[in-house]
Design an enzyme around this catalytic site. Structure first.
Site, mmCIF file in Angstrom:
data_model
loop_
_atom_site.group_PDB
_atom_site.id
_atom_site.type_symbol
_atom_site.label_atom_id
_atom_site.label_comp_id
_atom_site.label_asym_id
_atom_site.label_seq_id
_atom_site.Cartn_x
_atom_site.Cartn_y
_atom_site.Cartn_z
ATOM 1 N N HIS A 237 3.448 -4.209 -11.630
ATOM 2 C CA HIS A 237 4.567 -3.416 -11.121
ATOM 3 C C HIS A 237 4.768 -3.671 -9.621
ATOM 4 O O HIS A 237 3.838 -4.053 -8.901
ATOM 5 C CB HIS A 237 4.330 -1.932 -11.388
ATOM 6 C CG HIS A 237 4.494 -1.584 -12.843
ATOM 7 N ND1 HIS A 237 4.596 -0.300 -13.300
ATOM 8 C CD2 HIS A 237 4.607 -2.376 -13.947
ATOM 9 C CE1 HIS A 237 4.760 -0.313 -14.618
ATOM 10 N NE2 HIS A 237 4.754 -1.560 -15.027
ATOM 11 N N GLU B 182 5.146 -1.660 -7.164
ATOM 12 C CA GLU B 182 4.324 -0.824 -6.276
ATOM 13 C C GLU B 182 2.925 -1.427 -6.133
ATOM 14 O O GLU B 182 2.352 -1.476 -5.036
ATOM 15 C CB GLU B 182 4.183 0.604 -6.836
ATOM 16 C CG GLU B 182 5.495 1.340 -7.050
ATOM 17 C CD GLU B 182 6.107 1.150 -8.430
ATOM 18 O OE1 GLU B 182 6.085 0.020 -8.955
ATOM 19 O OE2 GLU B 182 6.627 2.134 -8.973
ATOM 20 N N CYS C 279 5.461 4.934 -12.040
ATOM 21 C CA CYS C 279 4.795 5.324 -13.292
ATOM 22 C C CYS C 279 3.411 5.893 -12.961
ATOM 23 O O CYS C 279 2.948 5.815 -11.805
ATOM 24 C CB CYS C 279 4.680 4.119 -14.220
ATOM 25 S SG CYS C 279 3.443 2.931 -13.672
ATOM 26 N N CYS D 212 0.921 3.364 -11.372
ATOM 27 C CA CYS D 212 1.200 3.101 -9.956
ATOM 28 C C CYS D 212 0.897 4.338 -9.116
ATOM 29 O O CYS D 212 0.453 4.217 -7.970
ATOM 30 C CB CYS D 212 2.647 2.653 -9.765
ATOM 31 S SG CYS D 212 2.921 1.009 -10.431
HETATM 32 O O1 LIG Z 1 7.450 1.970 -11.526
HETATM 33 C C1 LIG Z 1 7.738 0.891 -12.090
HETATM 34 C C2 LIG Z 1 8.167 0.846 -13.394
HETATM 35 C C3 LIG Z 1 8.441 -0.359 -13.979
HETATM 36 N N1 LIG Z 1 8.282 -1.499 -13.291
HETATM 37 C C4 LIG Z 1 8.584 -2.787 -13.915
HETATM 38 C C5 LIG Z 1 7.752 -3.186 -15.071
HETATM 39 C C6 LIG Z 1 8.690 -4.001 -15.921
HETATM 40 O O2 LIG Z 1 8.725 -5.333 -15.433
HETATM 41 C C7 LIG Z 1 10.014 -3.339 -15.693
HETATM 42 C C8 LIG Z 1 10.330 -2.280 -16.714
HETATM 43 O O3 LIG Z 1 10.856 -2.920 -17.801
HETATM 44 P P1 LIG Z 1 11.859 -2.192 -18.832
HETATM 45 O O4 LIG Z 1 12.490 -3.337 -19.564
HETATM 46 O O5 LIG Z 1 12.861 -1.423 -18.038
HETATM 47 O O6 LIG Z 1 11.019 -1.322 -19.716
HETATM 48 O O7 LIG Z 1 9.904 -2.702 -14.431
HETATM 49 C C9 LIG Z 1 7.865 -1.470 -11.990
HETATM 50 O O8 LIG Z 1 7.739 -2.521 -11.322
HETATM 51 N N2 LIG Z 1 7.596 -0.272 -11.415
HETATM 52 ZN ZN LIG Z 2 4.144 1.382 -12.261
#
Ligand SMILES: O=c1ccn([C@H]2C[C@H](O)[C@@H](COP(=O)(O)O)O2)c(=O)[nH]1
Ligand SMILES: [Zn+2]
Length: 212
Positions: free
Chosen positions: A120, A122, A146, A149
């Site tokens: 991610h 972060e 999330c 993170c």
């Molecule tokens: O806090 C966050 C949440 C998600 N991500 C990244 C991880 C994935 O590459 C995408 C999410 O994919 P979806 O197709 O929208 O489910 O975003 C993040 O970097 N940081």
């Molecule tokens: Zn995350």
């Protein structure tokens, strides 16, 4: 020369002296638009980017490096002196080919989805830090973090999260993040942009009006 610093010359050219430089203009003497334009070049700009907008823009610019076909996320970490101490975007781990690992999300086989592998934004911003530690820092990020993170943010000592979207606000992961942030004393606030657009148009840069 009159009190405005303008000098009307015989050939109807407007000659203006600014900071010892003579700026000659084709405009007729008395062209008030031109005069205002030239006077503005002596004043501090008022429409510069404020810090939060600058940092959020850096987060969004970083997101443009992401190869995720669905969601590009960027993050920017700043210290108490408004220095950028880390940036990141969502991507595959170093040494793990993003040509080989999957970018899809719909396969019923978890190993064939990106979720097993992608780092991610972060996490990458934290790992990419260029200062000794991130204690008391602020994280600017496109999406509310999330729970995984959130744990990293807390452990890194980051004290404020500024996020743009909370589109996952009803997900358990977001609830868990908030629970942990509240317990750990990490503040979070939604970013309210003052400008609706920040544009860099390389073809439109007016080099003639810059002193570079
Ligand atoms: O806090 C966050 C949440 C998600 N991500 C990244 C991880 C994935 O590459 C995408 C999410 O994919 P979806 O197709 O929208 O489910 O975003 C993040 O970097 N940081
Ligand atoms: Zn995350």
């Amino acid at each position: 020369m009159n009190t405005d610093g303008f000098e009307a010359s015989d050939d109807k050219t407007l000659n203006v002296t600014l900071n010892g430089l003579r700026i000659e203009d084709e405009a007729e003497a008395g062209d008030s638009n031109q005069a205002t334009k030239i006077r503005d070049l002596e004043k501090k700009r008022e429409d510069y980017l404020e810090w939060p907008e600058y940092f959020m823009a850096v987060a969004f610019l970083s997101a443009m490096r992401s190869k995720d076909p669905c969601t590009q996320v960027g993050a920017c970490i700043t210290d108490s002196n408004n220095r950028i101490v880390g940036v990141g975007y969502n991507g595959m781990p170093i040494g793990c080919s993003d040509e080989i690992l999957p970018w899809g999300k719909t396969s019923l086989k978890p190993l064939e989805t990106k979720y097993m592998y992608v780092c991610h934004a972060e996490m990458n911003a934290i790992m990419n830090k260029n200062s000794a530690d991130l204690k008391g820092c602020t994280l600017y990020v496109a999406l509310f973090p999330c729970n995984e993170c959130a744990k990293l943010i807390i452990q890194a000592g980051i004290k404020l999260v500024v996020y743009m979207s909370d589109k996952h606000k009803n997900k358990p992961s977001t609830e868990a993040s908030k629970l942990m942030f509240n317990m750990a004393g990490v503040k979070y606030q939604q970013f309210v942009p003052k400008k609706s657009k920040i544009v860099i148009d390389f073809e439109e840069i007016d080099w003639n009006n810059m002193s570079v």
